[in-house]
Design a protein around this motif. Structure first.
Motif, mmCIF file in Angstrom:
data_model
loop_
_atom_site.group_PDB
_atom_site.id
_atom_site.type_symbol
_atom_site.label_atom_id
_atom_site.label_comp_id
_atom_site.label_asym_id
_atom_site.label_seq_id
_atom_site.Cartn_x
_atom_site.Cartn_y
_atom_site.Cartn_z
ATOM 1 N N ILE A 39 0.848 -1.186 0.000
ATOM 2 C CA ILE A 39 0.000 0.000 0.000
ATOM 3 C C ILE A 39 0.887 1.240 0.000
ATOM 4 O O ILE A 39 1.882 1.309 0.721
ATOM 5 C CB ILE A 39 -0.945 0.021 1.221
ATOM 6 N N ARG A 40 0.542 2.207 -0.836
ATOM 7 C CA ARG A 40 1.154 3.536 -0.783
ATOM 8 C C ARG A 40 0.178 4.431 -0.035
ATOM 9 O O ARG A 40 -1.038 4.370 -0.284
ATOM 10 C CB ARG A 40 1.403 4.087 -2.188
ATOM 11 N N VAL A 41 0.687 5.249 0.842
ATOM 12 C CA VAL A 41 -0.172 6.064 1.701
ATOM 13 C C VAL A 41 0.217 7.533 1.571
ATOM 14 O O VAL A 41 1.405 7.871 1.596
ATOM 15 C CB VAL A 41 -0.068 5.625 3.175
ATOM 16 N N PHE A 42 -0.789 8.398 1.452
ATOM 17 C CA PHE A 42 -0.556 9.823 1.232
ATOM 18 C C PHE A 42 -1.249 10.647 2.332
ATOM 19 O O PHE A 42 -2.359 11.155 2.131
ATOM 20 C CB PHE A 42 -1.069 10.228 -0.145
ATOM 21 N N PRO A 43 -0.595 10.810 3.494
ATOM 22 C CA PRO A 43 -1.227 11.504 4.619
ATOM 23 C C PRO A 43 -1.548 12.972 4.364
ATOM 24 O O PRO A 43 -2.431 13.532 5.014
ATOM 25 C CB PRO A 43 -0.192 11.358 5.738
ATOM 26 N N ILE A 44 -0.824 13.624 3.433
ATOM 27 C CA ILE A 44 -1.110 15.041 3.161
ATOM 28 C C ILE A 44 -1.787 15.198 1.802
ATOM 29 O O ILE A 44 -1.682 16.249 1.167
ATOM 30 C CB ILE A 44 0.159 15.908 3.257
ATOM 31 N N SER A 45 -2.500 14.168 1.383
ATOM 32 C CA SER A 45 -3.173 14.202 0.085
ATOM 33 C C SER A 45 -4.136 15.373 -0.042
ATOM 34 O O SER A 45 -4.285 15.948 -1.121
ATOM 35 C CB SER A 45 -3.921 12.883 -0.129
ATOM 36 N N ASN A 46 -4.786 15.758 1.052
ATOM 37 C CA ASN A 46 -5.800 16.812 1.015
ATOM 38 C C ASN A 46 -5.224 18.217 1.205
ATOM 39 O O ASN A 46 -5.968 19.192 1.222
ATOM 40 C CB ASN A 46 -6.871 16.552 2.080
ATOM 41 N N TRP A 47 -3.918 18.309 1.371
ATOM 42 C CA TRP A 47 -3.272 19.610 1.525
ATOM 43 C C TRP A 47 -3.053 20.248 0.157
ATOM 44 O O TRP A 47 -2.990 19.572 -0.864
ATOM 45 C CB TRP A 47 -1.922 19.470 2.232
ATOM 46 N N THR A 48 -2.911 21.571 0.156
ATOM 47 C CA THR A 48 -2.530 22.300 -1.044
ATOM 48 C C THR A 48 -1.128 22.873 -0.846
ATOM 49 O O THR A 48 -0.577 22.847 0.268
ATOM 50 C CB THR A 48 -3.499 23.461 -1.323
ATOM 51 N N GLU A 49 -0.558 23.401 -1.915
ATOM 52 C CA GLU A 49 0.750 24.042 -1.802
ATOM 53 C C GLU A 49 0.698 25.188 -0.790
ATOM 54 O O GLU A 49 1.633 25.388 -0.009
ATOM 55 C CB GLU A 49 1.192 24.554 -3.170
ATOM 56 N N LEU A 50 -0.408 25.929 -0.798
ATOM 57 C CA LEU A 50 -0.564 27.036 0.154
ATOM 58 C C LEU A 50 -0.640 26.511 1.587
ATOM 59 O O LEU A 50 -0.066 27.117 2.508
ATOM 60 C CB LEU A 50 -1.819 27.835 -0.183
ATOM 61 N N ASP A 51 -1.320 25.385 1.797
ATOM 62 C CA ASP A 51 -1.378 24.769 3.131
ATOM 63 C C ASP A 51 0.018 24.380 3.611
ATOM 64 O O ASP A 51 0.368 24.583 4.780
ATOM 65 C CB ASP A 51 -2.266 23.524 3.115
ATOM 66 N N ILE A 52 0.815 23.817 2.700
ATOM 67 C CA ILE A 52 2.167 23.390 3.057
ATOM 68 C C ILE A 52 2.983 24.572 3.554
ATOM 69 O O ILE A 52 3.626 24.512 4.618
ATOM 70 C CB ILE A 52 2.866 22.724 1.853
ATOM 71 N N TRP A 53 2.962 25.668 2.795
ATOM 72 C CA TRP A 53 3.762 26.831 3.195
ATOM 73 C C TRP A 53 3.205 27.511 4.449
ATOM 74 O O TRP A 53 3.969 28.007 5.283
ATOM 75 C CB TRP A 53 3.872 27.809 2.037
ATOM 76 N N SER A 54 1.894 27.515 4.601
ATOM 77 C CA SER A 54 1.290 28.086 5.821
ATOM 78 C C SER A 54 1.691 27.266 7.044
ATOM 79 O O SER A 54 1.965 27.815 8.111
ATOM 80 C CB SER A 54 -0.241 28.122 5.684
ATOM 81 N N TYR A 55 1.755 25.930 6.879
ATOM 82 C CA TYR A 55 2.163 25.055 7.980
ATOM 83 C C TYR A 55 3.650 25.231 8.283
ATOM 84 O O TYR A 55 4.049 25.249 9.458
ATOM 85 C CB TYR A 55 1.858 23.601 7.620
ATOM 86 N N ILE A 56 4.462 25.361 7.247
ATOM 87 C CA ILE A 56 5.896 25.614 7.443
ATOM 88 C C ILE A 56 6.093 26.902 8.245
ATOM 89 O O ILE A 56 6.935 26.972 9.141
ATOM 90 C CB ILE A 56 6.613 25.697 6.080
ATOM 91 N N CYS A 57 5.284 27.922 7.923
ATOM 92 C CA CYS A 57 5.353 29.196 8.649
ATOM 93 C C CYS A 57 4.900 29.021 10.094
ATOM 94 O O CYS A 57 5.576 29.468 11.024
ATOM 95 C CB CYS A 57 4.494 30.237 7.936
ATOM 96 N N HIS A 58 3.767 28.352 10.284
ATOM 97 C CA HIS A 58 3.196 28.179 11.621
ATOM 98 C C HIS A 58 4.108 27.371 12.531
ATOM 99 O O HIS A 58 4.274 27.695 13.710
ATOM 100 C CB HIS A 58 1.833 27.500 11.501
ATOM 101 N N GLU A 59 4.721 26.322 11.975
ATOM 102 C CA GLU A 59 5.563 25.423 12.771
ATOM 103 C C GLU A 59 7.043 25.829 12.758
ATOM 104 O O GLU A 59 7.864 25.191 13.414
ATOM 105 C CB GLU A 59 5.438 23.996 12.246
ATOM 106 N N ARG A 60 7.352 26.875 11.993
ATOM 107 C CA ARG A 60 8.729 27.366 11.866
ATOM 108 C C ARG A 60 9.677 26.248 11.418
ATOM 109 O O ARG A 60 10.733 26.016 12.010
ATOM 110 C CB ARG A 60 9.211 27.984 13.184
#
Length: 306
Positions: free
Chosen positions: A185-206
């Motif tokens: 099985i291949r699993v994609f835990p951040i499948s529902n994220w967008t590029e904007l979500d990724i960068w917003s999370y990077i900012c939030h979590e530093r």
């Protein structure tokens, strides 16, 4: 007199809801699958994935290794960051080498110089050699239409192949993790994220990411409307003029076919503003290998590509 008190409300932000979903999926994989692993390239999506995995099991160590399929055409900044992050966390790194596979005849170089397609047999061999029956990766549905149709838990047959017409239903976040001998099985835990979500999370979590993601002067040349950085794996043709431009990379794949974009964004906040304004997907704007055909990604995924 008994007063009815209103139950407390727990309203999660968009980022917290995405984080909670991803951590739940990662824990589900660790609990249900015998020998999972997490694919880690040193790119922003896999960095967020590893950060989420660490959060999921802290203070315990990660219960699975991380795997990198090294094409041999990586950006130097990304490889250096990969090694630094793995050493800092203290997780086991398993590397499958495309160059080593070429040297012993398992795969052959593609005419266009890209190693994206030929890394598939290396990925399958690495998984089989180490007994991994579940591989987690940072693919997202907003990246490309073939990825948009794939489930979070993506069933693969005994040859590592994906059949888009034979996928398991996923209702109410209930996942079927049953696999037979030889299947995976291949699993994609951040499948529902967008590029904007990724960068917003990077900012939030530093979260730190490689310097290549931030705007910097670089020698580039234009090919098929895209700007390619001059690299030992990516050289201009005689008719392609080299010039210096301020660019950054939205995605960091095979250095021979991954283009940069013009940008002045030198901070995470500036990148977030830039991504929020764009209407072109990161792969559509920067991946030369996806320009081969309309179904280029889907064809590779059917063969076993992640």
């Amino acid at each position: 007199m008994i007063q009815n008190k209103e139950a407390p409300r727990y309203n999660l932000t968009q980022l917290k809801a995405l984080e909670s979903e991803a951590i739940y999926i990662i824990r589900e994989v660790a609990a249900e699958l015998e020998k999972p692993a997490l694919l880690f390239s040193g790119g922003k999506d896999s960095i967020v994935m590893l950060h989420l995995a660490v959060k999921a099991f802290t203070p315990a160590p990660l219960p699975f290794p991380v795997v990198h399929i090294d094409t041999g055409h990586n950006f130097d900044e990304v490889l250096q960051f990969r090694d630094e992050m793995v050493n800092r966390i203290g997780v086991q790194l398993v590397v499958g080498s495309v160059q080593e596979a070429i040297d012993r005849g398992l795969v052959q170089e593609e005419p266009n110089g890209s190693r994206n397609r030929i890394q598939t047999p290396v990925l399958l061999e690495t998984a089989e050699k180490n007994g991994f029956n579940a591989l987690m990766g940072g693919a997202r549905r907003d990246e490309e239409k073939a990825r948009a149709k794939e489930r979070v838990f993506s069933f693969r047959d005994e040859f590592g192949q994906w059949d888009p017409k034979n996928q398991r239903p996923e209702l109410w976040n209930l996942y079927n993790t049953k696999v037979h001998l030889g299947e995976s099985i291949r699993v994609f835990p951040i499948s529902n994220w967008t590029e904007l979500d990724i960068w917003s999370y990077i900012c939030h979590e530093r979260i730190k990411v490689p310097s290549i993601y931030y705007a910097h002067p670089r020698e580039v040349f234009e090919r098929n409307g895209m700007l390619f950085g001059v690299h030992r794996f990516c050289r201009p043709q005689p008719n392609e003029k080299v010039f210096t431009e301020t660019v950054r990379y939205r995605t960091v794949g095979d250095a021979s076919l991954t283009a940069a974009v013009r940008s002045e964004a030198t901070t995470v906040d500036q990148i977030i503003a830039e991504v929020a304004a764009t209407r072109i997907t990161e792969r559509g704007a920067t991946r030369g290998d996806d320009q081969v055909s309309e179904a280029a990604m889907e064809d590779r995924k059917k063969e076993g590509y992640f």
